[in-house]
Design an enzyme around this catalytic site. Structure first.
Site, mmCIF file in Angstrom:
data_model
loop_
_atom_site.group_PDB
_atom_site.id
_atom_site.type_symbol
_atom_site.label_atom_id
_atom_site.label_comp_id
_atom_site.label_asym_id
_atom_site.label_seq_id
_atom_site.Cartn_x
_atom_site.Cartn_y
_atom_site.Cartn_z
ATOM 1 N N GLU A 270 0.824 -1.220 0.000
ATOM 2 C CA GLU A 270 0.000 0.000 0.000
ATOM 3 C C GLU A 270 0.851 1.260 0.000
ATOM 4 O OE1 GLU A 270 -2.053 -0.521 3.720
ATOM 5 O OE2 GLU A 270 -3.515 -1.895 2.889
ATOM 6 N N PRO A 271 1.738 1.427 -0.962
ATOM 7 C CA PRO A 271 2.565 2.634 -0.941
ATOM 8 C C PRO A 271 1.762 3.878 -1.299
ATOM 9 C CG PRO A 271 2.917 1.414 -2.970
ATOM 10 C CD PRO A 271 1.976 0.585 -2.143
ATOM 11 N N GLY A 272 2.050 4.958 -0.643
ATOM 12 C CA GLY A 272 1.428 6.237 -0.972
ATOM 13 C C GLY A 272 2.514 7.237 -1.297
ATOM 14 N N TYR A 314 3.943 18.694 11.571
ATOM 15 C CA TYR A 314 4.998 17.718 11.892
ATOM 16 C C TYR A 314 6.385 18.341 11.929
ATOM 17 C CZ TYR A 314 1.318 14.818 9.680
ATOM 18 O OH TYR A 314 0.143 14.237 9.298
ATOM 19 N N CYS A 340 -3.488 33.608 10.251
ATOM 20 C CA CYS A 340 -3.296 34.252 11.551
ATOM 21 C C CYS A 340 -2.903 33.254 12.636
ATOM 22 C CB CYS A 340 -4.565 34.994 11.920
ATOM 23 S SG CYS A 340 -4.951 36.181 10.644
ATOM 24 N N TYR A 369 0.207 13.924 0.923
ATOM 25 C CA TYR A 369 -0.291 14.581 2.137
ATOM 26 C C TYR A 369 -0.184 16.107 2.022
ATOM 27 C CZ TYR A 369 0.281 9.733 3.398
ATOM 28 O OH TYR A 369 0.219 8.361 3.387
#
Ligand code: LLP
Length: 416
Positions: A270-272, A314, A340, A369
């Protein structure tokens, strides 16, 4: 390698300078390279070809319909996590028998829709979920295919928020409970318990955590009371954002294929990020440059955390490339957005040749992402998604308009 490089001082997507693209398309926008998407898909496919895996592109990383469709056309399946992703997967004609569905919180309606369509596997994350799938399948007079997501309790060296394979995380089922499920498989007559699934985290740049978890899982399979036919390895292969020593698909394969080969297991991956991460950039324009009281320089751009939240969320590093190389004195800049919040930045303390208002900057590694995590915070329309395909830039998704911002809303009669 990817298709975003400087050529003769001009930053290019494939052969086209960004300087030309920004003349036609207002910033901010995402720009993807179809060629890079395909290259990276083929790299995984080729590296693991001995095991002939079903590659299910993880569409949570980028669910742009054109990108997903291009991958499906190339033979990929899709890894989904919601009813919405199931809807999009089916809309682009992904064969249901190439769809796998993970998520700790699948609702009854979502489960029903997926069983009706006959997806390949539910990756089950808890016993109550398994009971729910069994009950729903019974009601539909169908059998649902299931893999149990094991939590191998292996720590991968990545950001805590994207570590999933350790026992204190919400994901998967521990080995002892999984054994109990397999030993009592007859309790779930409406599911076919066919395999096991792992996904230990994302942006993992070393092979060891994968090797450690696969070894544990193979051990589990060997001892299992049920014949396990399928092994789903999940995703997680890391990419280069900065200078980190990311691994090639061959290196991951060299570490993993010998462990799995000859065991009679059918493989799913399941590589993304590995496929799309470096296949996309976010392009923005410098609105103002200002110097704070401490002497710190801020380059204020027209994209922010609502467009790309990874740096804020992150502390992720993304390379910043001005679209034209400038031979000028360098300074350190915080590249910040218009939102802001002090946490609204794309890069901190980044050394760049002098940046001026009106310059355009590319934020690299934004293909995974990126857009999928964009929001309308501060009532900002989401940007366009452009795709470079066959040497031409096409609008794969239009930028949102102000009208889109109020879609579905009404001023209640009680307020008028
Ligand atoms: N399979 C499962 C079950 C997953 O949960 C994920 C990602 C993948 C596959 C794909 O992982 P990849 O190959 O892309 O590493 N938003 C974070 C990443 C979250 C990953 C969530 N799960 C980020 O921006 O770094």
């Amino acid at each position: 390698m990817h298709e975003f490089q400087y050529k003769d001082g001009m930053f290019c997507c494939e052969e086209t300078p960004l300087a030309e693209i920004v003349k036609e398309h207002p910033t901010p926008f995402y720009l993807y390279s179809h060629k890079t998407v395909m290259d990276h898909f083929n790299k995984i496919k080729d590296a693991f070809k001995e095991l002939d895996p079903v590659i299910c592109f993880s569409m949570k990383s980028n669910s742009n319909l054109s990108i997903c469709k291009a991958l499906v056309n190339a033979g990929s399946g899709l890894d989904i996590v919601s009813g919405g992703e199931l809807y999009k997967a089916l809309k682009i004609g992904c064969p249901p028998e190439k769809i796998v569905y993970a998520s700790v919180g699948k609702t009854e309606e979502e489960i029903k829709a997926a069983i009706k369509k006959g997806i390949l596997f539910f990756n089950v994350e808890s016993t109550p979920e398994l009971i729910m799938i069994d009950t729903v399948a019974k009601g539909l007079k169908k059998k649902a295919r299931v893999t149990i997501r094991l939590n191998p309790d292996v720590k991968a060296d990545t950001h805590d928020y994207i570590t999933t394979g350790t026992k204190e995380k919400k994901f998967g089922i521990d080995f002892a409970s999984a054994e109990e499920i397999f030993d009592n498989a007859n309790k779930y007559p409406h599911v076919e318990l066919k395999g096991v699934h792992i996904h230990i985290g994302s942006q993992i740049t070393e092979t060891e955590p994968f090797v450690a978890s696969v070894k544990k899982v193979l051990d589990f399979i060997e001892k299992s009371s049920v014949q396990i036919e399928w092994l789903n390895l999940g995703g997680g292969f890391g990419i280069i954002y900065e200078e980190e020593p990311a691994r090639t698909a061959e290196e991951f394969a060299r570490a993993l294929v010998p462990l799995i080969k000859g065991k009679g297991l059918k493989l799913i991956m399941e590589p993304g990020r590995f496929i799309v991460g470096n296949s996309g950039i976010l392009v923005c324009k410098v609105l103002y440059v200002k110097t704070g009281a401490t002497g710190k320089k801020f380059a204020i751009v027209d994209a922010g955390m609502s467009d790309l939240i990874r740096p804020s969320l992150y502390e992720a590093y993304h390379r910043i490339c001005p679209i034209a190389e400038r031979k000028a004195k360098t300074f350190k800049y915080d590249i910040v957005g218009p939102i802001c919040e002090s946490g609204d930045y794309l890069a901190l303390d980044r050394e760049l040749p002098e940046v001026l208002a009106g310059d355009y900057l590319s934020v690299l590694g934004a293909g995974a992402y990126g857009y999928v995590m964009a929001s309308n915070y501060n009532s900002r329309p989401r940007p366009a998604e452009l795709l470079m395909i066959n040497g031409e830039v096409k609008v794969a998704r239009k930028a949102e308009t102000y009208k889109d911002l109020v879609k579905g809303e009404k001023i209640l009669r009680e307020i008028k």
